[in-house]
Scaffold this active site. Structure first.
Site, PDB file in Angstrom:
ATOM      1  N   VAL A  14     -22.054  42.826  36.928  1.00 35.36           N
ATOM      2  CA  VAL A  14     -21.256  42.631  38.144  1.00 35.36           C
ATOM      3  C   VAL A  14     -19.847  43.215  37.970  1.00 35.36           C
ATOM      4  CG1 VAL A  14     -20.387  40.939  39.801  1.00 35.36           C
ATOM      5  CG2 VAL A  14     -22.577  40.544  38.671  1.00 35.36           C
ATOM      6  N   ALA A  33      -7.693  46.130  53.348  1.00 35.85           N
ATOM      7  CA  ALA A  33      -6.754  45.090  52.904  1.00 35.85           C
ATOM      8  C   ALA A  33      -5.332  45.360  53.403  1.00 35.85           C
ATOM      9  CB  ALA A  33      -6.749  45.007  51.376  1.00 35.85           C
ATOM     10  N   GLU A 129     -17.951  33.830  47.153  1.00 34.61           N
ATOM     11  CA  GLU A 129     -19.035  34.360  47.999  1.00 34.61           C
ATOM     12  C   GLU A 129     -20.215  34.854  47.167  1.00 34.61           C
ATOM     13  OE1 GLU A 129     -19.246  34.731  51.728  1.00 34.61           O
ATOM     14  OE2 GLU A 129     -21.173  34.706  50.741  1.00 34.61           O
ATOM     15  N   VAL A 132     -23.598  32.696  45.590  1.00 34.84           N
ATOM     16  CA  VAL A 132     -24.859  32.327  46.249  1.00 34.84           C
ATOM     17  C   VAL A 132     -25.391  33.527  47.022  1.00 34.84           C
ATOM     18  CG1 VAL A 132     -26.004  30.765  47.874  1.00 34.84           C
ATOM     19  CG2 VAL A 132     -24.072  29.937  46.514  1.00 34.84           C
ATOM     20  N   GLY A 134     -26.074  36.628  46.262  1.00 32.43           N
ATOM     21  CA  GLY A 134     -25.587  37.982  45.963  1.00 32.43           C
ATOM     22  C   GLY A 134     -24.808  38.623  47.089  1.00 32.43           C
ATOM     23  N   ILE A 136     -25.417  38.748  50.316  1.00 29.57           N
ATOM     24  CA  ILE A 136     -25.462  38.146  51.664  1.00 29.57           C
ATOM     25  C   ILE A 136     -24.212  37.279  51.860  1.00 29.57           C
ATOM     26  CG2 ILE A 136     -26.748  36.659  53.245  1.00 29.57           C
ATOM     27  CD1 ILE A 136     -29.246  37.148  51.578  1.00 29.57           C
ATOM     28  N   GLU A 190     -30.242  36.149  34.816  1.00 30.43           N
ATOM     29  CA  GLU A 190     -29.137  35.540  34.079  1.00 30.43           C
ATOM     30  C   GLU A 190     -29.271  35.892  32.599  1.00 30.43           C
ATOM     31  OE1 GLU A 190     -26.613  33.720  35.689  1.00 30.43           O
ATOM     32  OE2 GLU A 190     -27.711  34.637  37.306  1.00 30.43           O
ATOM     33  N   LYS A 205     -27.280  26.908  43.244  1.00 32.78           N
ATOM     34  CA  LYS A 205     -26.841  27.529  44.503  1.00 32.78           C
ATOM     35  C   LYS A 205     -27.041  26.556  45.675  1.00 32.78           C
ATOM     36  CE  LYS A 205     -27.832  32.200  42.857  1.00 32.78           C
ATOM     37  NZ  LYS A 205     -28.884  33.204  42.671  1.00 32.78           N
ATOM     38  N   GLY A 302     -28.158  41.908  41.596  1.00 30.32           N
ATOM     39  CA  GLY A 302     -27.979  43.325  41.277  1.00 30.32           C
ATOM     40  C   GLY A 302     -26.515  43.715  41.349  1.00 30.32           C
TER      41      GLY A 302
HETATM   42  P1  NAP Z   1     -23.359  40.115  32.143  1.00 31.53           P
HETATM   43  O1  NAP Z   1     -23.920  41.434  32.489  1.00 31.53           O
HETATM   44  O2  NAP Z   1     -23.926  39.347  31.001  1.00 31.53           O
HETATM   45  O3  NAP Z   1     -21.780  40.308  31.905  1.00 31.53           O
HETATM   46  C1  NAP Z   1     -20.952  39.287  31.438  1.00 31.53           C
HETATM   47  C2  NAP Z   1     -19.681  39.915  30.896  1.00 31.53           C
HETATM   48  O4  NAP Z   1     -18.824  38.873  30.463  1.00 31.53           O
HETATM   49  C3  NAP Z   1     -19.892  40.844  29.723  1.00 31.53           C
HETATM   50  O5  NAP Z   1     -19.254  42.066  30.001  1.00 31.53           O
HETATM   51  C4  NAP Z   1     -19.191  40.137  28.561  1.00 31.53           C
HETATM   52  O6  NAP Z   1     -18.463  40.980  27.698  1.00 31.53           O
HETATM   53  C5  NAP Z   1     -18.164  39.326  29.298  1.00 31.53           C
HETATM   54  N1  NAP Z   1     -17.697  38.202  28.495  1.00 31.53           N
HETATM   55  C6  NAP Z   1     -18.393  37.162  28.016  1.00 31.53           C
HETATM   56  N2  NAP Z   1     -17.583  36.336  27.340  1.00 31.53           N
HETATM   57  C7  NAP Z   1     -16.335  36.885  27.412  1.00 31.53           C
HETATM   58  C8  NAP Z   1     -15.069  36.530  26.914  1.00 31.53           C
HETATM   59  N3  NAP Z   1     -14.909  35.422  26.193  1.00 31.53           N
HETATM   60  N4  NAP Z   1     -14.019  37.325  27.194  1.00 31.53           N
HETATM   61  C9  NAP Z   1     -14.174  38.435  27.929  1.00 31.53           C
HETATM   62  N5  NAP Z   1     -15.343  38.849  28.410  1.00 31.53           N
HETATM   63  C10 NAP Z   1     -16.406  38.072  28.154  1.00 31.53           C
HETATM   64  O7  NAP Z   1     -23.415  39.141  33.396  1.00 31.53           O
HETATM   65  P2  NAP Z   1     -23.484  39.533  34.943  1.00 31.53           P
HETATM   66  O8  NAP Z   1     -24.873  39.775  35.332  1.00 31.53           O
HETATM   67  O9  NAP Z   1     -22.451  40.541  35.250  1.00 31.53           O
HETATM   68  O10 NAP Z   1     -23.097  38.131  35.601  1.00 31.53           O
HETATM   69  C11 NAP Z   1     -21.768  37.665  35.608  1.00 31.53           C
HETATM   70  C12 NAP Z   1     -21.702  36.417  36.476  1.00 31.53           C
HETATM   71  O11 NAP Z   1     -22.101  36.764  37.802  1.00 31.53           O
HETATM   72  C13 NAP Z   1     -22.662  35.313  36.047  1.00 31.53           C
HETATM   73  O12 NAP Z   1     -22.055  34.080  36.282  1.00 31.53           O
HETATM   74  C14 NAP Z   1     -23.853  35.466  36.976  1.00 31.53           C
HETATM   75  O13 NAP Z   1     -24.527  34.260  37.210  1.00 31.53           O
HETATM   76  C15 NAP Z   1     -23.178  35.930  38.232  1.00 31.53           C
HETATM   77  N6  NAP Z   1     -24.019  36.719  39.136  1.00 31.53           N
HETATM   78  C16 NAP Z   1     -24.751  37.751  38.667  1.00 31.53           C
HETATM   79  C17 NAP Z   1     -25.514  38.509  39.548  1.00 31.53           C
HETATM   80  C18 NAP Z   1     -26.363  39.636  39.070  1.00 31.53           C
HETATM   81  O14 NAP Z   1     -27.139  40.176  39.884  1.00 31.53           O
HETATM   82  N7  NAP Z   1     -26.247  40.069  37.824  1.00 31.53           N
HETATM   83  C19 NAP Z   1     -25.506  38.200  40.901  1.00 31.53           C
HETATM   84  C20 NAP Z   1     -24.711  37.122  41.362  1.00 31.53           C
HETATM   85  C21 NAP Z   1     -23.977  36.387  40.458  1.00 31.53           C
HETATM   86  P3  NAP Z   1     -19.149  42.015  26.677  1.00 31.53           P
HETATM   87  O15 NAP Z   1     -19.795  43.017  27.578  1.00 31.53           O
HETATM   88  O16 NAP Z   1     -18.028  42.575  25.930  1.00 31.53           O
HETATM   89  O17 NAP Z   1     -20.133  41.221  25.900  1.00 31.53           O
HETATM   90  N1  HSE Z   2     -29.881  35.750  38.397  1.00 29.20           N
HETATM   91  C1  HSE Z   2     -29.506  35.591  39.752  1.00 29.20           C
HETATM   92  C2  HSE Z   2     -30.713  35.874  40.640  1.00 29.20           C
HETATM   93  C3  HSE Z   2     -28.395  36.529  40.098  1.00 29.20           C
HETATM   94  O1  HSE Z   2     -31.683  36.451  40.156  1.00 29.20           O
HETATM   95  O2  HSE Z   2     -30.684  35.506  41.801  1.00 29.20           O
HETATM   96  C4  HSE Z   2     -27.839  36.294  41.473  1.00 29.20           C
HETATM   97  O3  HSE Z   2     -27.182  35.066  41.536  1.00 29.20           O
END
Ligand code: NAP
Ligand code: HSE
Length: 431
Positions: A14, A33, A129, A132, A134, A136, A190, A205, A302
């Site tokens: 993200v 903005a 936003e 929950v 993504g 939407i 996740e 969510k 995504g």
């Molecule tokens: P991710 O790919 O695992 O990325 C997490 C990032 O956090 C990594 O870059 C990691 O750094 C960094 N990180 C972890 N601990 C840290 C620290 N102590 N200091 C600084 N950076 C740190 O996760 P993601 O998929 O982007 O998801 C991030 C959040 O968005 C989660 O809460 C997830 O539930 C939410 N989310 C994700 C999606 C999705 O589709 N992926 C959709 C909606 C919501 P390094 O890279 O250096 O390890």
């Molecule tokens: N892991 C979550 C999903 C990311 O698959 O819906 C979006 O919150």
């Protein structure tokens, strides 16, 4: 043009998408903005790791203090998953005067009261936003656009990973484990994909939506839930044979007793809008008293869909819109709950039951007895001609309307029978 300095913490799936939107489409965000959102810093753990975005020199750092101690940075997108250090960093950001945007629903569902209270005390805001569904804009719609309504119910496909897995199983007959790995590779899952497939992510969510839409004060862990991790390809095939698709459905529904809440794999009649939501898409059907029925549909996980929601929150925060809505929403405040959770045992509906039984005389009578004892009427029974090798056989039963409590008790009784070889699989049915 005026400049608002912003930062990102966490440059994973993200975070990289957010950086790309801010850097590659800065003119677009500036237009919306009325000011430039200037990416000043992006904080990561590992400076050597390859990133899915090109950052100008001087932005990447592994020192959180470069954000916290810089008073010129006003808005921070906190995009680290999990609870710690995400919680501590969130509080540090608020204490240092930043307004925060996050996609971390686990953090909000678990520590929402502490984080939101502190933000309110400090006169800061938290926008969420992306937490929950993504891409939407369901939080803005429920929190603001529908505020003239009493929402009656929400039926949502809220986990993109589960929906992606189920779609692949329905469409290609793919094996469950293979598709989980693909969802991880595509950035939907996740860090711990068990949270996606066991219903945890959807329950977190749903808890956020229940607070926002109904003024409930629910702990996500108290929401009855089951995931898709116990399903077999056979369930997908039986559902199809009977004209249904299996979806992981999150339900919040006002009933006489209060607010019914649950997350469970559900057979949804093919052709119904929710049955046709495929891939990593999410959908939420909202029934509200003034507007009627609404359907929100879009990518639920995504990189870029989620980044779209995060950057919109950053813009809203930079221009001051979030600050206004945040203080009026009173989310996770001490304000009394407007509705209490209803007893799940009383939730009404039809059920699909798959019971693995000995292929021997009298077995069907024992199963129907267990259902009859709970006053459950059978709508249909499906048993295919057995292979004749003495192996246990699946018996698929669709019930008429009953309660979750009665269905649960009947399944418990069946589990005790010698002729039943595994715990019955139980799913809701929505026609
Ligand atoms: P991710 O790919 O695992 O990325 C997490 C990032 O956090 C990594 O870059 C990691 O750094 C960094 N990180 C972890 N601990 C840290 C620290 N102590 N200091 C600084 N950076 C740190 O996760 P993601 O998929 O982007 O998801 C991030 C959040 O968005 C989660 O809460 C997830 O539930 C939410 N989310 C994700 C999606 C999705 O589709 N992926 C959709 C909606 C919501 P390094 O890279 O250096 O390890
Ligand atoms: N892991 C979550 C999903 C990311 O698959 O819906 C979006 O919150």
């Amino acid at each position: 043009m005026e400049k608002t300095k912003v930062a990102i913490i966490g440059l994973g799936t993200v975070g990289s998408g957010v950086a790309r939107l801010l850097l590659d489409f800065g003119d677009r965000t500036a237009r919306h903005a009325g000011r430039t959102l200037w990416l000043e810093k992006a904080v990561v753990r590992d400076l050597e790791k390859a990133r899915d975005c090109d950052l100008p020199e001087g932005i990447l750092t592994d020192q959180l203090s470069e954000v916290v101690d810089n008073p010129e940075i006003k808005v921070v997108a906190q995009l680290i998953g999990g609870l710690e250090p995400a919680r501590t960093i969130m509080l540090q950001l608020l204490e240092s005067g930043k307004d925060v945007v996050t996609a971390n629903k686990a953090l909000l569902a678990e520590h929402g009261p502490e984080i939101f209270d502190r933000a309110r005390e400090l006169g800061r805001s938290v926008a969420f936003e992306a937490s929950v569904a993504g891409g939407i804009p369901i939080i803005a719609n429920i929190g603001q656009c529908l505020s003239a309504n009493q929402i009656q119910s929400l039926h949502g496909i809220l986990n993109g990973t589960s929906n992606f897995i189920l779609s692949k199983m329905h469409e290609d007959g793919s094996a469950y484990d293979e598709v989980v790995a693909e969802a991880q590779r595509l950035g939907y899952a996740e860090a711990d994909p068990a949270m996606d497939v066991d219903g945890t992510d959807a329950a977190q969510k749903l808890a956020i939506l229940a607070h926002l839409g109904f003024g409930a004060r629910v702990d996500w862990d108290d929401i009855p839930r089951s995931g898709i991790d116990t399903l077999e390809t056979a369930d997908i095939r039986y559902a199809e044979e009977m004209g249904y698709k299996i979806k992981l459905l999150a339900v919040a529904q006002l009933v006489d007793e209060g607010l019914e809440l649950h997350v469970s794999p559900t057979l949804v009649k093919a052709g119904q809008p929710l049955a046709e939501v495929g891939g990593p898409f999410n959908a939420i059907r909202v029934d509200a008293d003034a507007v009627g029925e609404l359907l929100f549909y879009g990518p639920g996980a995504g990189q870029m869909p989620t980044a779209s929601a995060v950057v919109a929150d950053m813009i809203d925060t930079a221009v001051g819109r979030t600050g206004i809505t945040f203080s009026t929403l009173e989310l996770w405040s001490n304000r009394q709950a407007r509705v209490a959770p209803a007893d799940y045992a009383h939730a009404c509906g039809r059920f699909y039951l798959r019971v693995t039984v000995d292929d021997s005389p009298g077995v069907l009578a024992l199963i129907t007895q267990a259902l009859g004892d709970q006053d459950i009427s059978i709508a249909s029974v499906l048993q295919h001609e057995p292979a004749g090798n003495g192996q246990p056989v699946p018996l698929v039963i669709m019930t008429h309307e009953t309660t979750a409590g009665a269905a649960g008790k009947a399944c418990d009784t069946m589990s005790q029978l010698d002729c039943v070889k595994a715990d019955p699989v139980r799913m809701w049915v929505r026609d």
